[in-house]
Design a protein around this motif. Structure first.
Motif, mmCIF file in Angstrom:
data_model
loop_
_atom_site.group_PDB
_atom_site.id
_atom_site.type_symbol
_atom_site.label_atom_id
_atom_site.label_comp_id
_atom_site.label_asym_id
_atom_site.label_seq_id
_atom_site.Cartn_x
_atom_site.Cartn_y
_atom_site.Cartn_z
ATOM 1 N N GLY A 295 0.794 -1.220 0.000
ATOM 2 C CA GLY A 295 0.000 0.000 0.000
ATOM 3 C C GLY A 295 0.825 1.267 0.000
ATOM 4 O O GLY A 295 0.265 2.370 0.090
ATOM 5 N N PHE A 296 2.154 1.143 -0.147
ATOM 6 C CA PHE A 296 3.048 2.304 -0.180
ATOM 7 C C PHE A 296 4.043 2.114 -1.309
ATOM 8 O O PHE A 296 4.356 0.986 -1.714
ATOM 9 N N VAL A 297 4.550 3.237 -1.838
ATOM 10 C CA VAL A 297 5.642 3.214 -2.799
ATOM 11 C C VAL A 297 6.780 4.059 -2.233
ATOM 12 O O VAL A 297 6.552 5.151 -1.689
ATOM 13 N N SER A 298 7.978 3.530 -2.401
ATOM 14 C CA SER A 298 9.148 4.246 -1.914
ATOM 15 C C SER A 298 9.748 5.094 -3.031
ATOM 16 O O SER A 298 9.359 4.994 -4.199
ATOM 17 N N GLY A 299 10.739 5.925 -2.627
ATOM 18 C CA GLY A 299 11.402 6.748 -3.634
ATOM 19 C C GLY A 299 12.135 5.928 -4.671
ATOM 20 O O GLY A 299 12.182 6.297 -5.850
ATOM 21 N N GLN A 300 12.699 4.778 -4.235
ATOM 22 C CA GLN A 300 13.396 3.916 -5.182
ATOM 23 C C GLN A 300 12.421 3.344 -6.214
ATOM 24 O O GLN A 300 12.762 3.192 -7.383
ATOM 25 N N GLU A 301 11.196 3.048 -5.772
ATOM 26 C CA GLU A 301 10.213 2.459 -6.680
ATOM 27 C C GLU A 301 9.676 3.466 -7.686
ATOM 28 O O GLU A 301 9.340 3.100 -8.819
ATOM 29 N N VAL A 302 9.563 4.755 -7.303
ATOM 30 C CA VAL A 302 8.993 5.752 -8.211
ATOM 31 C C VAL A 302 10.075 6.557 -8.922
ATOM 32 O O VAL A 302 9.749 7.472 -9.676
ATOM 33 N N LYS A 303 11.350 6.219 -8.684
ATOM 34 C CA LYS A 303 12.434 7.024 -9.251
ATOM 35 C C LYS A 303 12.319 7.114 -10.774
ATOM 36 O O LYS A 303 12.359 8.211 -11.347
#
Length: 631
Positions: A295-303
């Motif tokens: 249920g969350f996205v990290s900065g690495q995932e949305v980079k």
């Protein structure tokens, strides 16, 4: 207002408009309520978003109902939309055909098919067949093509990106970030029309809506048209259709977008700065990016997704800080949608992100939670800071973030640098697209050369096959002549056999006639035989009776013969007796003629003896003979 006045003058004497108005306001009250308007305007077959925009323009003051002039405005805008014109006040004075509404007396529209389903689809069958071939060549998944797969086809048209973005928005009718077979045909149709210098319409004409998309469940009449409010009217932002300027991002995204998921909740109906038309697309990207499904996205995932925007590190860090309202280093689904909206606004419109979130920017699920104040340069923590530090694209300058510093000169320079960076990104994108097009063309040329080689080899093979076929044809001609000769012989034999069959048939008929005659003679002979057998039976019976009579006669004859024999024997005896009598008589005579005296004694003896013979001999035999004769 001048346009509305001109429209009133233009439509006041129009009997078609008057007739329509009498249908929705039969009592001539001068007011058309939202329910009546919804029921009537729904019959136009236009999408709900278009009808909402028409309501906004017809009811600019937000009164929640339409007067006669506002209803005329709505009718004119419906006519413009049905003719493929832009839905705006500037289109009111255009010459267009009268609006078309489906004539139905049913008060419920939940089961009423829209008029658009009766329209002819502008995509011709031959075009549809060609587009379907292209669609299948792009390897659709579950009958859908993602933006990543459609992008090369649209880019190869050499049309401007804004035009292609508009084409995508119009063809993605259900706004799921994918194109099905019919939507792809609409996109290709619009591209081909644009290549022929025809302008791309602001709204998709009814004739271009695929038949499979024309029938929709209308549900509640008033609720189904967000632009037709009850009292009080909702804000206009919820009634207007928001164009998806960032829809081309779906073409540039690193992965395909899946259809809308069930994460869309009732919170979307709240007044939020993120347009409803974009939320579904952002939700799809979020679900694809959320690899661990927490249920969350990290900065690495949305980079990678953020870096595609071409914005500087500072702007992306500031946007992250604004979206990460809880400062946990991760974004929820709504926070991610807010970040994507701010990036889109910066890329497409040049609108800088605010220093702090406004009330309408706060995600709906966090409206009741205090949001900590944030500076313009607040950044994520830990690994997220390291991930976002990699978002710089071909520039190490920290200037050009587009943020306000309070110094006019620096702000102007910052804005110019940001503008130059956007232009640089656009040019780099054009260069990459051109290089990609060149690679595609080279690949196409090589493919065409390979096709040519294959066709040449195929031609040679076909020529060899042709020669082989020619030889086989000659051989078959010879076989044909032989077969014809054999056929003639067979025909002659068939004729002979036919003659023989005719002769045999005549003989059979003759034999049948003879046989019939013989059968008749046999019947007669059988009748004669029956008669003779009857006669034979009668004769046998007569013979048997004759035999019986014969036996009786034979018996009588034997008895008669015996009697005759007896009579003969008696007759012999009688004759002997007669002879003796004769002798006696002679003796008597001689005696008589002799001496009378001396012989008297002898005469007495002879008399006694004669008497005895008379009593027992001769008389008895005479009587027996008489009896025998009588019998």
């Amino acid at each position: 207002m001048a346009a509305l006045t001109s429209l009133t003058q233009l439509s006041s004497g129009n009997p078609v408009f008057e007739n329509f108005y009498r249908q929705v306001d039969p009592g001539n009250t001068g007011r058309v309520g939202p329910t009546e308007a919804a029921l009537f305007l729904k019959k136009s077959g236009l999408p709900d978003i278009t009808l909402g925009k028409i309501w906004d323009l017809a009811d600019p003051d937000g009164k929640g109902y339409l007067d006669k002039q506002g209803f005329y405005v709505a009718l004119r805008l419906v006519a413009c939309a049905q003719s493929g014109q832009e839905v705006s006040l500037s289109s009111l004075n255009l010459t267009v055909p009268p609006p078309k509404f489906k004539d139905t007396s049913s008060p419920s529209l939940s089961s009423t098919a829209s008029t658009s389903s009766e329209l002819h689809w502008a995509v011709r069958p031959e075009e549809k067949s060609k587009f379907d071939g292209i669609f299948e060549s792009l390897a659709p998944v579950n009958g859908l093509l993602s933006g990543e797969k459609v992008k090369p086809v649209l880019i190869n048209s050499k049309l401007p990106l804004d035009v292609l973005g508009k084409v995508w928005d119009l063809s993605d009718i259900d706004k799921d970030g994918h194109l099905d077979r019919d939507e792809f045909a609409v996109a290709m149709h619009l591209v081909y029309r644009a290549l022929e210098k025809e302008p791309v319409p602001a709204l998709l004409p009814s004739a271009l809506i695929p038949p499979s998309k024309r029938k929709k469940s209308l549900g509640s009449v008033v609720g189904s048209v967000p632009g037709l409010p009850a009292s009080p009217p909702p804000p206009k932002d919820s009634l207007r259709s928001t164009p998806s300027h960032g829809s081309m991002n779906s073409l540039n995204s690193t992965g395909s977008l899946s259809p809308k998921h069930t994460l869309k909740s009732g919170q979307h109906s709240m007044n939020w700065v993120v347009p409803v038309s974009d939320r579904g697309r952002y939700d799809d990207i979020f679900l694809k990016t959320d690899a661990d499904l927490d249920g969350f996205v990290s900065g690495q995932e949305v980079k990678d997704i953020f870096m595609q925007s071409g914005l500087s590190q500072n702007i992306l860090a500031h946007i992250w800080a604004l979206a990460d309202t809880r400062q946990i280093g991760k974004l929820t689904r709504e926070q991610f949608a807010l970040a994507m909206h701010l990036i889109q606004q910066k890329v497409s419109k040049g609108i800088d992100p605010p220093q702090a979130l406004t009330a309408d920017m706060i995600p709906p699920s966090e409206r009741g939670t205090p949001v900590p104040s944030m500076s313009g340069y607040m950044t994520p923590v830990g690994s997220e800071m390291a991930a976002l530090s990699e978002m710089r694209r071909d520039s190490s300058s920290s200037v050009g973030s587009g943020e306000f510093t309070g110094i006019k000169e620096l702000d102007d320079i910052s804005q110019e640098i940001a503008q130059l960076q956007r232009e640089k990104y656009t040019l780099e994108q054009d260069i990459r697209e051109t290089e990609e097009a060149i690679r595609h063309k080279n690949a196409e040329v090589q493919e065409m050369q390979n096709d040519l080689d294959r066709e040449t080899a195929s031609l040679q093979e076909l020529e060899a096959q042709k020669q082989d076929a020619q030889d086989r044809l000659e051989e078959m001609d010879q076989q044909k002549h032989k077969l014809e000769d054999m056929l003639n012989e067979v025909r002659i034999k068939c004729q002979e056999e036919s003659q023989m069959i005719s002769t045999l048939q005549s003989q059979i008929h003759s034999q049948e006639s003879d046989l019939q005659c013989q059968e008749e003679e046999l019947s007669r002979a059988k009748a004669d035989l029956g008669r003779l057998q009857q006669e034979e039976n009668q004769l046998e019976q007569s013979l048997a009776a004759g035999k019986i009579q014969l036996e009786t006669i034979i018996k009588s004859l034997k008895a008669t013969q015996d009697e005759i024999n007896q009579a003969r024997s008696k007759l012999s005896q009688i004759q002997d007796s007669q002879q003796e009598v004769s002798k006696s008589i002679e003796q008597y005579n001689s005696t008589l003629n002799g001496t009378h005296g001396g012989s008297m004694t002898n005469l007495a003896d002879m008399s006694e003896g004669f008497s005895d013979r008379e009593n027992g001999g001769f008389p008895a035999m005479v009587r027996a003979a008489q009896v025998s004769q009588e019998s």
